[in-house]
Design a protein around this motif. Structure first.
Motif, PDB file in Angstrom:
ATOM      1  N   ALA A  18       0.798  -1.068  -0.030  1.00  0.00           N
ATOM      2  CA  ALA A  18      -0.023   0.023  -0.014  1.00  0.00           C
ATOM      3  C   ALA A  18       0.729   1.306  -0.017  1.00  0.00           C
ATOM      4  CB  ALA A  18      -0.942  -0.111   1.100  1.00  0.00           C
ATOM      5  N   ARG A  23      -1.806   2.199  -3.380  1.00  0.00           N
ATOM      6  CA  ARG A  23      -3.233   1.489  -3.322  1.00  0.00           C
ATOM      7  C   ARG A  23      -3.782   1.516  -1.962  1.00  0.00           C
ATOM      8  NH1 ARG A  23      -3.275  -3.518  -7.239  1.00  0.00           N
ATOM      9  NH2 ARG A  23      -2.066  -2.730  -9.187  1.00  0.00           N
ATOM     10  N   SER A  24      -4.920   1.224  -1.842  1.00  0.00           N
ATOM     11  CA  SER A  24      -5.564   1.038  -0.555  1.00  0.00           C
ATOM     12  C   SER A  24      -5.071  -0.164   0.389  1.00  0.00           C
ATOM     13  CB  SER A  24      -7.093   1.061  -0.516  1.00  0.00           C
ATOM     14  OG  SER A  24      -7.352  -0.311  -1.040  1.00  0.00           O
ATOM     15  N   ASP A  26      -6.805  -2.719   1.323  1.00  0.00           N
ATOM     16  CA  ASP A  26      -7.442  -3.744   0.838  1.00  0.00           C
ATOM     17  C   ASP A  26      -7.008  -4.238  -0.594  1.00  0.00           C
ATOM     18  OD1 ASP A  26      -9.047  -4.057   2.991  1.00  0.00           O
ATOM     19  OD2 ASP A  26     -10.784  -2.963   2.467  1.00  0.00           O
ATOM     20  N   ALA A  27      -6.736  -3.211  -1.437  1.00  0.00           N
ATOM     21  CA  ALA A  27      -6.288  -3.605  -2.787  1.00  0.00           C
ATOM     22  C   ALA A  27      -4.747  -4.365  -2.582  1.00  0.00           C
ATOM     23  CB  ALA A  27      -6.264  -2.233  -3.672  1.00  0.00           C
ATOM     24  N   ARG A  30      -5.194  -7.883  -1.860  1.00  0.00           N
ATOM     25  CA  ARG A  30      -5.661  -8.668  -2.926  1.00  0.00           C
ATOM     26  C   ARG A  30      -4.354  -8.965  -3.884  1.00  0.00           C
ATOM     27  NH1 ARG A  30     -10.263  -5.248  -2.535  1.00  0.00           N
ATOM     28  NH2 ARG A  30      -9.404  -4.113  -4.219  1.00  0.00           N
ATOM     29  N   LEU A  31      -3.618  -7.938  -3.976  1.00  0.00           N
ATOM     30  CA  LEU A  31      -2.224  -8.069  -4.700  1.00  0.00           C
ATOM     31  C   LEU A  31      -1.211  -9.123  -4.470  1.00  0.00           C
ATOM     32  CD1 LEU A  31      -0.637  -7.468  -7.286  1.00  0.00           C
ATOM     33  CD2 LEU A  31       0.082  -5.411  -6.013  1.00  0.00           C
TER      34      LEU A  31
END
Length: 72
Positions: A18, A23-24, A26-27, A30-31
């Motif tokens: 992040a 990115r957030s 949460d994103a 996911r990554l």
């Protein structure tokens, strides 16, 4: 390694992703999950900087330097 030398990090966590990518959280989670799956690792296993960079195309030396830089 000399006892007073700092340990270099080789793993990357969603918080790092992040911060590095903007990115957030949460994103970033996911990554990291996608990187883990691409490397064929089971859920919950650690992800190395090399594995992360292989999937994202980022330069491993730059990412490692950013993560291992002393906080000022």
């Amino acid at each position: 390694m000399h006892p007073s030398s700092p340990m270099l990090r080789i793993c990357i966590y969603p918080k790092d992703v992040a911060r590095l990518t903007g990115r957030s959280y949460d994103a970033a989670k996911r990554l990291v999950r996608r990187v883990r799956q691409a490397a064929g690792k089971p859920a919950g296993s650690l992800v190395s900087i090399q594995e992360f960079c292989r999937l994202t195309g980022l330069d491993a030396a730059e990412v490692s330097e950013a993560l291992n830089r002393k906080a000022s």
